[in-house]
Design a protein around this motif. Structure first.
Motif, PDB file in Angstrom:
ATOM      1  N   UNK A 104      30.469  42.726  29.475  1.00 48.57           N
ATOM      2  CA  UNK A 104      30.786  44.291  29.429  1.00 48.57           C
ATOM      3  C   UNK A 104      31.265  44.568  28.123  1.00 48.57           C
ATOM      4  N   UNK A 105      31.587  43.592  27.337  1.00 53.41           N
ATOM      5  CA  UNK A 105      31.995  43.781  25.939  1.00 53.41           C
ATOM      6  C   UNK A 105      30.737  44.116  24.932  1.00 53.41           C
ATOM      7  N   UNK A 106      29.731  43.328  25.453  1.00 52.15           N
ATOM      8  CA  UNK A 106      28.453  43.584  24.517  1.00 52.15           C
ATOM      9  C   UNK A 106      27.800  44.655  25.100  1.00 52.15           C
ATOM     10  N   UNK A 107      27.755  44.935  26.205  1.00 49.60           N
ATOM     11  CA  UNK A 107      26.762  46.023  26.888  1.00 49.60           C
ATOM     12  C   UNK A 107      27.551  47.460  26.217  1.00 49.60           C
ATOM     13  N   UNK A 108      28.776  47.424  26.217  1.00 42.55           N
ATOM     14  CA  UNK A 108      29.437  48.588  26.045  1.00 42.55           C
ATOM     15  C   UNK A 108      29.824  48.835  24.471  1.00 42.55           C
ATOM     16  N   UNK A 109      29.616  47.662  23.768  1.00 49.05           N
ATOM     17  CA  UNK A 109      30.064  47.516  22.403  1.00 49.05           C
ATOM     18  C   UNK A 109      31.444  47.951  22.200  1.00 49.05           C
ATOM     19  N   UNK A 110      32.334  47.219  22.832  1.00 51.88           N
ATOM     20  CA  UNK A 110      33.826  47.311  22.738  1.00 51.88           C
ATOM     21  C   UNK A 110      34.613  46.188  21.960  1.00 51.88           C
ATOM     22  N   UNK A 111      35.571  46.428  21.500  1.00 49.06           N
ATOM     23  CA  UNK A 111      36.206  45.648  20.642  1.00 49.06           C
ATOM     24  C   UNK A 111      36.632  44.420  21.416  1.00 49.06           C
ATOM     25  N   UNK A 112      36.262  43.148  20.871  1.00 50.08           N
ATOM     26  CA  UNK A 112      36.531  41.902  21.675  1.00 50.08           C
ATOM     27  C   UNK A 112      38.076  41.637  21.862  1.00 50.08           C
ATOM     28  N   UNK A 113      39.075  42.368  21.489  1.00 49.20           N
ATOM     29  CA  UNK A 113      40.407  42.326  21.697  1.00 49.20           C
ATOM     30  C   UNK A 113      40.808  43.449  23.010  1.00 49.20           C
ATOM     31  N   UNK A 114      39.697  44.104  23.531  1.00 49.04           N
ATOM     32  CA  UNK A 114      40.050  45.119  24.604  1.00 49.04           C
ATOM     33  C   UNK A 114      40.990  44.521  25.690  1.00 49.04           C
ATOM     34  N   UNK A 115      41.698  45.466  26.335  1.00 47.89           N
ATOM     35  CA  UNK A 115      42.406  44.911  27.549  1.00 47.89           C
ATOM     36  C   UNK A 115      41.686  45.702  28.808  1.00 47.89           C
ATOM     37  N   UNK A 116      41.099  44.889  29.598  1.00 49.86           N
ATOM     38  CA  UNK A 116      40.650  45.939  30.511  1.00 49.86           C
ATOM     39  C   UNK A 116      41.722  46.554  31.537  1.00 49.86           C
ATOM     40  N   UNK A 117      41.092  47.544  32.282  1.00 50.38           N
ATOM     41  CA  UNK A 117      42.335  47.948  33.344  1.00 50.38           C
ATOM     42  C   UNK A 117      42.761  46.852  34.420  1.00 50.38           C
ATOM     43  N   UNK A 118      43.804  46.987  34.713  1.00 50.73           N
ATOM     44  CA  UNK A 118      44.509  46.196  36.014  1.00 50.73           C
ATOM     45  C   UNK A 118      44.117  46.736  37.099  1.00 50.73           C
ATOM     46  N   UNK A 119      44.478  46.098  38.173  1.00 51.34           N
ATOM     47  CA  UNK A 119      44.115  46.345  39.688  1.00 51.34           C
ATOM     48  C   UNK A 119      44.942  47.832  39.773  1.00 51.34           C
ATOM     49  N   UNK A 120      46.209  47.809  39.389  1.00 53.98           N
ATOM     50  CA  UNK A 120      46.990  49.218  39.205  1.00 53.98           C
ATOM     51  C   UNK A 120      46.314  50.327  38.846  1.00 53.98           C
ATOM     52  N   UNK A 121      45.619  50.114  37.642  1.00 52.58           N
ATOM     53  CA  UNK A 121      44.885  51.424  37.270  1.00 52.58           C
ATOM     54  C   UNK A 121      43.778  51.782  37.774  1.00 52.58           C
ATOM     55  N   UNK A 122      43.037  50.759  38.525  1.00 52.47           N
ATOM     56  CA  UNK A 122      41.916  51.103  39.239  1.00 52.47           C
ATOM     57  C   UNK A 122      42.547  51.797  40.582  1.00 52.47           C
ATOM     58  N   UNK A 123      43.578  51.431  40.892  1.00 52.88           N
ATOM     59  CA  UNK A 123      44.015  51.937  42.118  1.00 52.88           C
ATOM     60  C   UNK A 123      44.425  53.279  41.893  1.00 52.88           C
ATOM     61  N   UNK A 124      45.182  53.536  40.866  1.00 51.79           N
ATOM     62  CA  UNK A 124      45.834  54.993  40.499  1.00 51.79           C
ATOM     63  C   UNK A 124      44.582  55.975  40.343  1.00 51.79           C
ATOM     64  N   UNK A 125      43.558  55.452  39.728  1.00 49.64           N
ATOM     65  CA  UNK A 125      42.399  56.362  39.538  1.00 49.64           C
ATOM     66  C   UNK A 125      41.623  56.581  40.731  1.00 49.64           C
ATOM     67  N   UNK A 126      41.594  55.724  41.374  1.00 52.01           N
ATOM     68  CA  UNK A 126      40.765  55.612  42.876  1.00 52.01           C
ATOM     69  C   UNK A 126      41.451  56.587  43.794  1.00 52.01           C
ATOM     70  N   UNK A 127      42.788  56.757  43.971  1.00 47.06           N
ATOM     71  CA  UNK A 127      43.511  57.464  44.776  1.00 47.06           C
ATOM     72  C   UNK A 127      43.581  58.865  44.292  1.00 47.06           C
ATOM     73  N   UNK A 128      43.473  59.081  42.773  1.00 44.26           N
ATOM     74  CA  UNK A 128      43.709  60.572  42.375  1.00 44.26           C
ATOM     75  C   UNK A 128      42.476  61.106  41.958  1.00 44.26           C
ATOM     76  N   UNK A 129      41.538  60.420  41.690  1.00 42.31           N
ATOM     77  CA  UNK A 129      40.185  61.250  41.105  1.00 42.31           C
ATOM     78  C   UNK A 129      39.586  62.138  42.160  1.00 42.31           C
ATOM     79  N   UNK A 130      39.121  63.196  41.765  1.00 40.19           N
ATOM     80  CA  UNK A 130      38.228  64.021  42.842  1.00 40.19           C
ATOM     81  C   UNK A 130      36.955  63.508  42.793  1.00 40.19           C
TER      82      UNK A 130
END
Length: 116
Positions: A56-82
């Motif tokens: 994912x870091x290589x595909x998206x050209x992200x910084x190697x120190x990135x912290x990816x979202x936790x399960x609670x972030x995925x939960x909040x987004x999935x519960x509230x996104x239109x």
């Protein structure tokens, strides 16, 4: 409309400024990519980012120190996104690469479809 990431970057971020640790487009992209590869659910999506971190870091050209979202972030987004605009966006993007064939039928599991 051939770049899904550019399309996702156009989705307005509804979250409060203090709650934004991850760009919304990235969270949505990870949800879509994870779901398309069989990672359904909050914790499986978190597992997806852990298993595929380097790719994912290589595909998206992200910084190697990135912290990816936790399960609670995925939960909040999935519960509230239109989902309707997100579904329309994805379907329009996907139809460019996999155009529907007239008369084609798709098999779906009706128990998985739930509208509230």
């Amino acid at each position: 409309m051939n770049n899904l990431i550019e399309q996702l970057q156009q989705v307005p971020d509804y979250r409060h400024i203090r709650g934004r640790r991850h760009e919304l487009w990235l969270v949505l992209f990870l949800i879509l990519l994870g779901a398309m590869t069989g990672y359904w659910g909050y914790r499986p999506l978190e597992d997806f980012t852990r298993v595929h971190r380097q790719s994912l870091i290589e595909l998206l050209n992200l910084d190697v120190t990135i912290n990816f979202p936790s399960y609670s972030t995925f939960r909040r987004v999935l519960k509230t996104v239109d989902f309707q605009p997100l579904t329309d966006l994805f379907n329009n993007w996907a139809s460019v690469f996999v155009p529907p064939i007239p008369g084609e039928r798709l098999a779906i599991d009706g128990k998985g479809i739930h509208y509230t």
